[in-house]
Design a protein around this motif. Structure first.
Motif, PDB file in Angstrom:
ATOM      1  N   TYR A 125       8.857  61.903   3.424  1.00  0.00           N
ATOM      2  CA  TYR A 125       9.969  61.854   4.377  1.00  0.00           C
ATOM      3  C   TYR A 125      10.679  63.199   4.250  1.00  0.00           C
ATOM      4  N   HIS A 128      16.370  65.284   5.450  1.00  0.00           N
ATOM      5  CA  HIS A 128      17.194  64.644   6.476  1.00  0.00           C
ATOM      6  C   HIS A 128      18.522  64.218   5.869  1.00  0.00           C
ATOM      7  N   ASP A 130      21.252  60.838   6.128  1.00  0.00           N
ATOM      8  CA  ASP A 130      21.251  59.446   6.587  1.00  0.00           C
ATOM      9  C   ASP A 130      22.354  59.194   7.608  1.00  0.00           C
ATOM     10  N   HIS A 195      18.443  65.153   1.910  1.00  0.00           N
ATOM     11  CA  HIS A 195      17.482  64.809   0.865  1.00  0.00           C
ATOM     12  C   HIS A 195      16.114  64.633   1.482  1.00  0.00           C
TER      13      HIS A 195
HETATM   14 FE   LIG Z   1      17.405  59.097   3.557  1.00  0.00          FE
END
Ligand SMILES: [Fe+2]
Ligand SMILES: O=C(O)CCC(=O)C(=O)O
Length: 227
Positions: A125, A128, A130, A195
């Motif tokens: 991932y 980004h 949140d 993160h």
């Molecule tokens: Fe996240």
């Protein structure tokens, strides 16, 4: 002698106090092997026995902008509810944490949403956040890991960028790398810390959740990609 349930409550209080201290001091808290052992075990067994069909490809963005994006994230997720003992125990624990943080830090956390996540070998991932300032109502992100015997060679670290605000020349981002070991609990302010999840070299299981302020939105919202 302390009764088991009282001892359990004391342990949780000590853990919640450490989490609150970390948030108050740094905006984040990372505590290895911290989730109560019986809860970690229940969740790990549950996630290991869930049919693969319960996991769906995770998306990015919200509402009409929601999409599946192979460049950003490749994990699969399953939203958690109170339909089974594991979901119930997890949501009871996060509710206790919510009450504790509201009492000690006055965060005004109102609701919580969370999902199991499965990163198969090679899944990732990208960097980004949140939530974005003024746009979302996600206040606090919570991640716990359910991987027994995770070694450094297994990859899959969570990388937290904890010094993004600094603009002074020559000052590199300060990054913290978290090994997704069994029962490790990570909590951080959702708007503050970009993160990413590095590719894992074996199956990686976790729960990611978010405490939110009230805004009347009832459906689950998936994390946003940094812009
Ligand atoms: Fe996240
Ligand atoms: O699994 C992790 O370490 C973090 C996952 C994450 O950042 C997310 O689901 O938003």
């Amino acid at each position: 002698m302390i009764a088991p349930s009282a001892a359990h409550a004391d342990d949780c209080n000590a853990l919640f106090t450490s989490i609150a201290d970390g948030i108050a001091t740094n905006g984040f808290s990372i505590i290895p092997a911290a989730l109560p052992a019986d809860l970690s075990q229940l969740l790990a067994t549950h996630i290991a026995t869930m049919p693969t069909s319960h996991f769906k490809r995770a998306g990015i963005g919200r509402g009409a902008e929601h999409s599946i994006n192979d460049v950003v994230r490749t994990d699969t997720i399953s939203w958690i509810n109170r339909d089974d003992a594991a979901g119930k125990a997890w949501l009871d624990w996060t509710q206790s944490l919510q009450l504790f943080l509201n009492r000690t830090l006055f965060l005004g956390l109102f609701s919580f949403e969370s999902h199991f996540a499965h990163y198969a070998k090679g899944d990732f991932y990208k960097k980004h956040k949140d939530a974005f300032v003024g746009e979302g109502n996600r206040i606090l992100s919570v991640v716990v890991y359910l991987n027994q015997y995770w070694s450094k060679d297994d990859g899959g670290e969570l990388v937290l960028y904890v010094n993004q605000q600094s603009t002074s020349a020559g000052k590199d981002d300060h990054v913290i790398s978290v090994t997704p070991g069994f029962g490790t609990v990570v909590v951080f302010l959702s708007e503050q810390f970009p993160h990413e999840v590095l590719a894992a070299r074996r199956d990686r299981f976790s729960i990611a959740g978010w405490f939110r302020l009230s805004d009347g939105v009832s459906s689950n919202i998936e994390p946003l990609i940094e812009r």
